[in-house]
Design a protein around this motif. Structure first.
Motif, PDB file in Angstrom:
ATOM      1  N   ASP A   1      38.916  50.710  33.133  1.00  0.00           N
ATOM      2  CA  ASP A   1      39.192  49.174  33.709  1.00  0.00           C
ATOM      3  C   ASP A   1      40.077  48.161  32.366  1.00  0.00           C
ATOM      4  OD1 ASP A   1      36.766  51.173  34.497  1.00  0.00           O
ATOM      5  OD2 ASP A   1      35.737  50.626  33.079  1.00  0.00           O
TER       6      ASP A   1
ATOM      7  N   VAL B   1      43.027  48.207  35.220  1.00  0.00           N
ATOM      8  CA  VAL B   1      42.325  47.830  36.691  1.00  0.00           C
ATOM      9  C   VAL B   1      42.629  46.182  36.567  1.00  0.00           C
ATOM     10  CG1 VAL B   1      40.891  47.502  38.305  1.00  0.00           C
ATOM     11  CG2 VAL B   1      41.179  49.532  37.528  1.00  0.00           C
ATOM     12  N   ASP B   2      42.209  46.149  35.855  1.00  0.00           N
ATOM     13  CA  ASP B   2      41.783  44.140  35.576  1.00  0.00           C
ATOM     14  C   ASP B   2      43.017  43.189  35.208  1.00  0.00           C
ATOM     15  OD1 ASP B   2      38.866  44.475  35.071  1.00  0.00           O
ATOM     16  OD2 ASP B   2      38.848  44.359  32.760  1.00  0.00           O
TER      17      ASP B   2
ATOM     18  N   GLU C   1      44.421  43.560  38.875  1.00  0.00           N
ATOM     19  CA  GLU C   1      43.650  42.856  40.155  1.00  0.00           C
ATOM     20  C   GLU C   1      44.123  41.834  40.025  1.00  0.00           C
ATOM     21  OE1 GLU C   1      39.793  43.961  39.449  1.00  0.00           O
ATOM     22  OE2 GLU C   1      39.816  45.299  41.085  1.00  0.00           O
ATOM     23  N   ARG C   2      44.525  41.433  38.740  1.00  0.00           N
ATOM     24  CA  ARG C   2      45.146  39.348  39.045  1.00  0.00           C
ATOM     25  C   ARG C   2      46.519  38.942  39.054  1.00  0.00           C
ATOM     26  NH1 ARG C   2      44.419  39.918  31.666  1.00  0.00           N
ATOM     27  NH2 ARG C   2      42.558  40.336  32.182  1.00  0.00           N
TER      28      ARG C   2
ATOM     29  N   ASP D   1      48.663  39.237  42.571  1.00  0.00           N
ATOM     30  CA  ASP D   1      48.211  38.554  44.238  1.00  0.00           C
ATOM     31  C   ASP D   1      49.138  38.756  44.492  1.00  0.00           C
ATOM     32  OD1 ASP D   1      47.204  37.210  46.592  1.00  0.00           O
ATOM     33  OD2 ASP D   1      47.339  34.918  45.981  1.00  0.00           O
TER      34      ASP D   1
ATOM     35  N   PHE E   1      45.934  53.516  40.789  1.00  0.00           N
ATOM     36  CA  PHE E   1      45.183  52.108  41.066  1.00  0.00           C
ATOM     37  C   PHE E   1      45.630  52.002  42.641  1.00  0.00           C
ATOM     38  CE2 PHE E   1      45.270  47.124  41.755  1.00  0.00           C
ATOM     39  CZ  PHE E   1      44.755  47.266  41.695  1.00  0.00           C
TER      40      PHE E   1
ATOM     41  N   SER F   1      45.369  48.657  45.412  1.00  0.00           N
ATOM     42  CA  SER F   1      44.945  47.439  45.771  1.00  0.00           C
ATOM     43  C   SER F   1      44.029  47.301  47.307  1.00  0.00           C
ATOM     44  CB  SER F   1      45.401  46.070  46.034  1.00  0.00           C
ATOM     45  OG  SER F   1      46.485  46.556  46.365  1.00  0.00           O
ATOM     46  N   ASN F   2      44.681  47.944  48.416  1.00  0.00           N
ATOM     47  CA  ASN F   2      45.172  48.421  49.985  1.00  0.00           C
ATOM     48  C   ASN F   2      45.448  50.117  50.067  1.00  0.00           C
ATOM     49  OD1 ASN F   2      45.239  47.810  52.373  1.00  0.00           O
ATOM     50  ND2 ASN F   2      46.815  46.215  52.624  1.00  0.00           N
TER      51      ASN F   2
END
Length: 616
Positions: free
Chosen positions: A210, A213-214, A217-218, A220, A238, A240-241
């Protein structure tokens, strides 16, 4: 029609230089039309380079943040060193009473419970493994399914190293609520603070993904971009796409750009063997620039396509004979020397084809002339090398060396130092002689080796073995191949003395064969001898006197030829016979005589040195 033939004939007579000049002139004229395209390409390349550098900075920062997060976990594993009570409990021997064990468990697990109060929900469990497994978890868990820690690589690695051990989810065994969860761990070796050389056990901290992942995800990646974490097994931690997963894996496997449509950046975290991969679509990044390019270069692209089509047609016609020669060269390289380049050209390509034909013809003639000689030399050399290698391997006797070392050890333990020293000197001579297996040495050196070998064997069999060497001193300087007689003597020991309960006598003799310019060596033993069926088998295999096939005695004969006893030790007569015949010819070699109950005589014949000099 006639004019066309004249033009074609004149074109064939052009030089290659003239043709290249014409093509170069055409390319120079066309460069004006593609200049704008090259300028745009340079612009987009610079833009992509700047974008790539920016993305690289982002993922490097992500990697640094993950590394910092792991440092926090690593610091958690050294917290027991700051608690004197816990270290004292870990360093003390295991309590003998059940009450003492319970108190020790309560003390350690209470401390672990205090560690779990740490306000981070990603940490699922902390365990200390010493004489027992002590653990504190947010939910009921077990450390491993069967608690046989010695079967797990992370446990063995932690005990063997003072470095931090990272355990990925793939290698982790973590049970929670009856099912598997994605958990990674950090493991650290625990050592005593009283004696730093003493290993107390290991401490293991388990966490979910977790927090990682945090962190990811920050970052961009913009429209259409993707950010991925891939472990050493090419599994995604992980993503993201999901649309760019295959592109990310392909980039890691190839180690470079995967396609011009994507801009791929990666960063590596050494302590976890993770790769952080960023994938961005070049089309999305250059959307506005592409629109401008399409409008400005539409006319240039049309002109370029027409030129490319003409250039392809011209090159296909121009390079056709060269490609034909290359194809013929490949066939000739594979051994097809009957190929011929057929052309009536009179330019440089025609000359090249004619030269190729002459070269192939000459090579074919040379191969036909030298094939017989090359085959003869090659087969002779191969046979000699094979005989030498077989002779070398036949001298390597680990069973004999092992028995000799045991004999020396027993002699030392029983106080027979003189006997031990004598056997050590004998073994040293034998090992030193093995290094000269491919050389010729005087006969006296071979006799020294026999004295050393038989001396050791006499000590080993203690009164069951005796030997005599009856060789005229005048022959002591005769050169012979090294390690020629030792295999015969060893064969006599193994198949004579070992199979006889009483005294076995081995006699080594040598003499010149009258009128035949040969030296004949004989190794005789008065052991149990050999059965007639076995003897016929031996002679037939060595090329002797009895060629009749006989299945009986085959096993015993092969044991003598291979020189193997029941334990698989020893050398073979067949190798010695091959070695002699490979060196001096089929007229020389071994002959075996004997009968059951009367012993065995092995006779070795080789040319006298003067005879060999005359043959050369």
């Amino acid at each position: 029609m006639n004019a066309r033939r004249i033009r074609l004939k004149r074109y064939r007579e052009w030089s290659l230089t003239s043709k290249l000049i014409v093509i170069t002139g055409l390319l120079l004229f066309l460069s004006v039309f593609i200049e704008s395209y090259l300028l745009y390409t340079q612009y987009t390349r610079d833009f992509q380079r700047q974008s790539s550098a920016k993305v690289q900075q982002i993922i490097d920062q992500v990697a640094l943040n993950i590394d910092t997060y792991l440092d926090d976990l690593y610091r958690l594993t050294i917290s027991p060193y700051r608690n004197a009570g816990i270290m004292t409990a870990l360093e003390e021997p295991p309590p003998r009473t059940e009450l003492g064990q319970l108190e020790k468990r309560r003390l350690i697990e209470n401390y672990l419970d205090e560690m779990m109060i740490y306000p981070r929900e990603d940490i699922l469990r902390v365990s200390i493994v010493t004489d027992r497994i002590y653990s504190s978890a947010r939910l009921p868990t077990k450390l491993v399914p069967d608690e046989r820690l010695e079967d797990y690589d992370w446990y063995k690695q932690a005990l063997a190293s003072q470095e931090y051990i990272f355990v990925s989810a793939r290698e982790n065994e973590f049970r929670l609520g009856g099912g598997n969860v994605e958990v990674f761990s950090v493991v650290k070796q625990l050592r005593s603070i009283r004696n730093t050389q003493t290993i107390l056990g290991v401490i293991k901290a388990d966490a979910n993904y977790d927090a990682i992942v945090d962190i990811v995800e920050r970052a961009d990646m913009g429209r259409g971009g993707g950010l991925f974490i891939v472990d050493e097994h090419r599994e995604f931690i992980f993503a993201s796409n999901d649309a760019h997963k295959r592109t990310a894996l392909t980039a890691l496997q190839s180690g470079g750009p995967v396609a011009p449509d994507y801009l791929v950046n990666s960063s590596y975290i050494p302590r976890t063997n993770w790769h952080i991969v960023a994938v961005n679509s070049v089309a999305e990044m250059n959307r506005e620039a592409i629109r401008t390019r399409n409008q400005a270069l539409l006319l240039s692209i049309g002109s370029a396509l027409g030129f490319i089509l003409l250039l392809i047609l011209f090159l296909r016609h121009f390079l056709k004979p060269l490609l034909a020669i290359v194809s013929l060269m490949k066939k000739a390289e594979l051994g097809m020397l009957d190929v011929t380049f057929r052309s009536e050209r009179k330019d440089e390509i025609g000359y090249l084809g004619a030269a190729f034909n002459r070269l192939v013809k000459r090579i074919d003639e040379m191969l036909q002339e030298n094939t017989a000689l090359v085959r003869e030399v090659y087969e002779s050399k191969l046979l000699q090398q094979e005989a030498q290698i077989n002779a070398l391997f036949s001298q390597i006797q680990p069973h004999f060396i092992f028995n000799t070392l045991n004999l020396i050890s027993l002699s030392m333990q029983s106080g027979q130092q003189d006997k031990a020293i004598q056997n050590i000197n004998g073994l040293s001579k034998i090992l030193r002689s093995m290094s000269q297996w491919d050389k010729e040495i005087p006969l006296r050196k071979e006799l020294d080796l026999l004295h050393a070998y038989l001396g050791i064997q006499c000590s080993r069999y203690e009164g069951r073995l005796a030997y005599r060497i009856e060789i005229d001193p005048a022959l002591h300087e005769v050169p012979i191949p090294a390690l020629l007689l030792q295999p015969l003597v060893e064969n006599a020991v193994k198949h004579g003395c070992e199979r006889k309960k009483g005294l076995t006598t081995i006699v080594v003799a040598a003499a010149e064969a009258a009128g035949d310019e040969r030296i004949v060596f004989e190794v005789t033993d008065d052991g149990p001898g050999v059965a007639s069926e076995t003897l016929r088998r031996l002679r037939r295999t060595l090329g002797g006197d009895d060629p009749r096939p006989d299945g009986r005695g085959e096993k015993a004969a092969q044991a003598l030829l291979d020189g193997y006893d029941e334990n698989g030790a020893g050398i073979g007569l067949a190798n010695v016979n091959k070695r002699i015949q490979a060196r001096y010819g089929a007229d020389y070699g071994l002959h075996i005589d004997g009968a059951e109950g009367t012993g065995v005589t092995v006779r070795l014949e080789m040319p006298y040195p003067s005879r060999r000099a005359d043959d050369v």
